[in-house]
Write an enzyme that holds these catalytic residues in place. Structure first.
Site, PDB file in Angstrom:
ATOM      1  N   SER A  48       0.833  -1.215   0.000  1.00  0.00           N
ATOM      2  CA  SER A  48       0.000   0.000   0.000  1.00  0.00           C
ATOM      3  C   SER A  48       0.864   1.260   0.000  1.00  0.00           C
ATOM      4  O   SER A  48       0.364   2.363  -0.213  1.00  0.00           O
ATOM      5  CB  SER A  48      -0.931   0.014   1.216  1.00  0.00           C
ATOM      6  OG  SER A  48      -0.198  -0.025   2.427  1.00  0.00           O
ATOM      7  N   HIS A  49       2.170   1.132   0.264  1.00  0.00           N
ATOM      8  CA  HIS A  49       3.037   2.312   0.318  1.00  0.00           C
ATOM      9  C   HIS A  49       4.313   2.147  -0.500  1.00  0.00           C
ATOM     10  O   HIS A  49       5.302   2.827  -0.263  1.00  0.00           O
ATOM     11  CB  HIS A  49       3.325   2.687   1.782  1.00  0.00           C
ATOM     12  CG  HIS A  49       2.100   3.247   2.426  1.00  0.00           C
ATOM     13  ND1 HIS A  49       1.086   2.438   2.910  1.00  0.00           N
ATOM     14  CD2 HIS A  49       1.671   4.512   2.580  1.00  0.00           C
ATOM     15  CE1 HIS A  49       0.107   3.197   3.354  1.00  0.00           C
ATOM     16  NE2 HIS A  49       0.427   4.451   3.173  1.00  0.00           N
ATOM     17  N   GLU A 189      -4.910   0.400   1.855  1.00  0.00           N
ATOM     18  CA  GLU A 189      -5.479  -0.951   1.773  1.00  0.00           C
ATOM     19  C   GLU A 189      -6.888  -0.895   1.168  1.00  0.00           C
ATOM     20  O   GLU A 189      -7.293  -1.784   0.403  1.00  0.00           O
ATOM     21  CB  GLU A 189      -5.555  -1.599   3.166  1.00  0.00           C
ATOM     22  CG  GLU A 189      -4.215  -1.872   3.813  1.00  0.00           C
ATOM     23  CD  GLU A 189      -3.388  -2.901   3.055  1.00  0.00           C
ATOM     24  OE1 GLU A 189      -3.975  -3.733   2.347  1.00  0.00           O
ATOM     25  OE2 GLU A 189      -2.153  -2.833   3.160  1.00  0.00           O
TER      26      GLU A 189
HETATM   27  P1  NDP Z   1      -0.935  -3.522   9.419  1.00  0.00           P
HETATM   28  O1  NDP Z   1      -2.248  -3.626  10.086  1.00  0.00           O
HETATM   29  O2  NDP Z   1      -0.683  -4.313   8.203  1.00  0.00           O
HETATM   30  O3  NDP Z   1       0.231  -3.893  10.453  1.00  0.00           O
HETATM   31  C1  NDP Z   1       0.386  -3.160  11.637  1.00  0.00           C
HETATM   32  C2  NDP Z   1       1.495  -3.727  12.479  1.00  0.00           C
HETATM   33  O4  NDP Z   1       1.018  -4.924  13.113  1.00  0.00           O
HETATM   34  C3  NDP Z   1       2.740  -4.139  11.710  1.00  0.00           C
HETATM   35  O5  NDP Z   1       3.878  -3.778  12.428  1.00  0.00           O
HETATM   36  C4  NDP Z   1       2.588  -5.651  11.581  1.00  0.00           C
HETATM   37  O6  NDP Z   1       3.832  -6.340  11.449  1.00  0.00           O
HETATM   38  C5  NDP Z   1       1.942  -5.976  12.894  1.00  0.00           C
HETATM   39  N1  NDP Z   1       1.192  -7.239  12.871  1.00  0.00           N
HETATM   40  C6  NDP Z   1       0.306  -7.657  11.938  1.00  0.00           C
HETATM   41  N2  NDP Z   1      -0.183  -8.864  12.282  1.00  0.00           N
HETATM   42  C7  NDP Z   1       0.424  -9.218  13.445  1.00  0.00           C
HETATM   43  C8  NDP Z   1       0.330 -10.351  14.302  1.00  0.00           C
HETATM   44  N3  NDP Z   1      -0.460 -11.374  14.026  1.00  0.00           N
HETATM   45  N4  NDP Z   1       1.099 -10.358  15.406  1.00  0.00           N
HETATM   46  C9  NDP Z   1       1.922  -9.336  15.712  1.00  0.00           C
HETATM   47  N5  NDP Z   1       2.035  -8.239  14.942  1.00  0.00           N
HETATM   48  C10 NDP Z   1       1.293  -8.176  13.817  1.00  0.00           C
HETATM   49  O7  NDP Z   1      -0.583  -1.979   9.112  1.00  0.00           O
HETATM   50  P2  NDP Z   1      -1.569  -0.824   8.617  1.00  0.00           P
HETATM   51  O8  NDP Z   1      -2.424  -1.375   7.524  1.00  0.00           O
HETATM   52  O9  NDP Z   1      -2.203  -0.172   9.772  1.00  0.00           O
HETATM   53  O10 NDP Z   1      -0.518   0.179   7.973  1.00  0.00           O
HETATM   54  C11 NDP Z   1       0.196  -0.211   6.800  1.00  0.00           C
HETATM   55  C12 NDP Z   1       1.220   0.831   6.464  1.00  0.00           C
HETATM   56  O11 NDP Z   1       0.583   2.018   6.042  1.00  0.00           O
HETATM   57  C13 NDP Z   1       2.133   1.219   7.610  1.00  0.00           C
HETATM   58  O12 NDP Z   1       3.475   1.113   7.177  1.00  0.00           O
HETATM   59  C14 NDP Z   1       1.780   2.668   7.888  1.00  0.00           C
HETATM   60  O13 NDP Z   1       2.845   3.482   8.316  1.00  0.00           O
HETATM   61  C15 NDP Z   1       1.295   3.121   6.536  1.00  0.00           C
HETATM   62  N6  NDP Z   1       0.419   4.288   6.675  1.00  0.00           N
HETATM   63  C16 NDP Z   1       0.894   5.511   6.330  1.00  0.00           C
HETATM   64  C17 NDP Z   1       0.103   6.620   6.482  1.00  0.00           C
HETATM   65  C18 NDP Z   1       0.617   7.996   6.202  1.00  0.00           C
HETATM   66  O14 NDP Z   1      -0.105   8.965   6.455  1.00  0.00           O
HETATM   67  N7  NDP Z   1       1.818   8.158   5.679  1.00  0.00           N
HETATM   68  C19 NDP Z   1      -1.259   6.528   6.973  1.00  0.00           C
HETATM   69  C20 NDP Z   1      -1.647   5.187   7.347  1.00  0.00           C
HETATM   70  C21 NDP Z   1      -0.830   4.103   7.182  1.00  0.00           C
HETATM   71  P3  NDP Z   1       4.222  -7.040  10.031  1.00  0.00           P
HETATM   72  O15 NDP Z   1       4.510  -5.905   9.106  1.00  0.00           O
HETATM   73  O16 NDP Z   1       5.383  -7.892  10.330  1.00  0.00           O
HETATM   74  O17 NDP Z   1       2.995  -7.834   9.605  1.00  0.00           O
HETATM   75  O1  PYC Z   2      -2.741   4.560   3.578  1.00  0.00           O
HETATM   76  O2  PYC Z   2      -3.893   5.687   5.047  1.00  0.00           O
HETATM   77  C1  PYC Z   2      -3.021   5.606   4.176  1.00  0.00           C
HETATM   78  C2  PYC Z   2      -2.253   6.834   3.855  1.00  0.00           C
HETATM   79  C3  PYC Z   2      -2.615   8.123   4.052  1.00  0.00           C
HETATM   80  C4  PYC Z   2      -1.582   8.909   3.593  1.00  0.00           C
HETATM   81  C5  PYC Z   2      -0.624   8.090   3.127  1.00  0.00           C
HETATM   82  N1  PYC Z   2      -1.035   6.820   3.309  1.00  0.00           N
END
Ligand code: NDP
Ligand code: PYC
Length: 337
Positions: A48-49, A189
């Site tokens: 997603s990123h 996502e």
């Molecule tokens: P996820 O829900 O995929 O994962 C969140 C965290 O939980 C990860 O560190 C993951 O580790 C961990 N995890 C997942 N499953 C398990 C498990 N069963 N046991 C233990 N730990 C677990 O992430 P999001 O979808 O919330 O976010 C995805 C990405 O999007 C992130 O990198 C985030 O920074 C980015 N993002 C950026 C934004 C922005 O504004 N720039 C805004 C929102 C999100 P693992 O990776 O090893 O699965």
């Molecule tokens: O995936 O939520 C997201 C997001 C917002 C800005 C960058 N990524």
């Protein structure tokens, strides 16, 4: 039917994205800093990123909503605070430029903060914290974006998907790093689910009519929800305060109001904290972390956050990364324009 994919090596992915960013108006330094973070996201399985974000970055550059010639400057604000004026460029370069001063301050003061109020963050957050933990520091990062998420119980957009990351150094192993949105799901996502025609789990969002839905396109038009009800809602609020209000960056509502609609990132707030366990007098810190993790992992079914990412990181240098054909063609066309 599964979309056709193109397999790219990590180097080919990096070169393609660098070329697309430069063709859109970035200089090499800005383009490479951004391409590196996207390449590393795909390398670690955070699609997603990764290259998924490249068309948005390019559109923002072309629309002059993102400064592709940004020259971030580091300002020593206080013994424990460093500020980067990011010149309205991308966060990856601003963070890279500010990191040495943050590390030095954390080591001398025990705890330090890096504040950035004018960088566009469109990336995963673990690249902010992982290098700090590799330097022996405990680190946290907070960022806001545009208003996509309702406070718990509400239906109106107030917060960004407001992610945060946390990293801890380990003894003889890569740091433990987690990184998560404070919404039930990252917007990326939901965008990917809409692109690929999948429904999403209940609880991720509401439609414009305020009704719960599992249709991603309807949620994108409506509002996302925080994870875990009021607990995630409180964290989304905390991230908003730390990232925007502590740095002078736009709040997610302000970013939404100022957004020119180019489809890419908008400048917002970003705060990174670093703490040195040694300066806290914790000479057994690493051993205690290992004992904690061993106890957690002794329970069948538990894994550490970040382990999936590290497994992908070990695999993709050999296997490459599968990119949807249409996305590959889109970025290639930008690079060749
Ligand atoms: P996820 O829900 O995929 O994962 C969140 C965290 O939980 C990860 O560190 C993951 O580790 C961990 N995890 C997942 N499953 C398990 C498990 N069963 N046991 C233990 N730990 C677990 O992430 P999001 O979808 O919330 O976010 C995805 C990405 O999007 C992130 O990198 C985030 O920074 C980015 N993002 C950026 C934004 C922005 O504004 N720039 C805004 C929102 C999100 P693992 O990776 O090893 O699965
Ligand atoms: O995936 O939520 C997201 C997001 C917002 C800005 C960058 N990524």
């Amino acid at each position: 039917m599964a979309a056709t994919k193109v397999n790219l090596s990590l180097d080919a992915l990096f070169d393609l994205m660098t070329a697309a960013l430069m063709a859109s108006g970035a200089n090499r330094e800005n383009a490479e800093a951004t391409a590196e973070v996207m390449r590393n996201a795909d390398r670690d399985g955070c699609h997603s990123h990764g290259i998924f974000r490249a068309p948005g970055y390019c559109a923002a550059l072309k629309a002059k909503g993102l400064n592709g010639h940004a020259a971030p400057t580091v300002i020593d604000v206080a013994p424990g605070i460093v500020r980067v004026n990011a010149d309205n460029g991308g966060a990856p370069l601003a963070v890279k430029v500010g990191r040495p001063a943050l590390i030095a301050k954390a080591r001398s003061q025990g705890i330090a903060a890096l504040a950035i109020g004018d960088a566009a963050h469109f990336a995963a957050l673990w690249p902010d914290t992982e290098p700090l933990a590799e330097a022996g520091l405990v680190a946290m990062s907070f960022v806001n974006s545009r208003a996509f998420v309702a406070p718990a119980g509400g239906q109106s957009r107030v917060f960004g998907t407001n992610p945060m990351s946390f990293a801890v150094p380990r003894k003889g192993r890569p740091p433990m790093v987690w990184d998560q949105a404070s919404s039930a799901a990252a917007r990326g996502e939901i965008m990917i689910a809409a692109r690929d025609g999948h429904s999403v789990p209940e609880g991720w969002g509401l439609g414009p009519d305020g009704e719960a839905t599992t249709d991603p396109a309807t949620i994108l038009k409506g509002v996302q929800l925080p994870f875990g009800g009021y607990k995630g809602g409180a964290i989304a609020m905390m991230v908003e305060v730390l990232s925007a209000c502590m740095t002078g960056g736009d709040t997610s509502l302000e970013a939404e109001a100022n957004y020119p609609g180019h489809g890419g990132p908008s400048p917002g707030g970003h705060l990174i904290l670093a703490m040195d366990p040694a300066r806290f007098g914790q000479d057994r810190f690493l051993d205690r972390i290992e004992r904690l993790f061993e106890t957690m992992l002794a329970d069948e079914g538990v894994r550490l956050p970040g382990d999936r990412r590290l497994a992908n990181r070990a695999r993709t240098p050999k296997d490459g990364v599968d990119v949807p054909q249409a996305l590959y063609e889109q970025v290639k066309a930008i690079a060749e324009a």
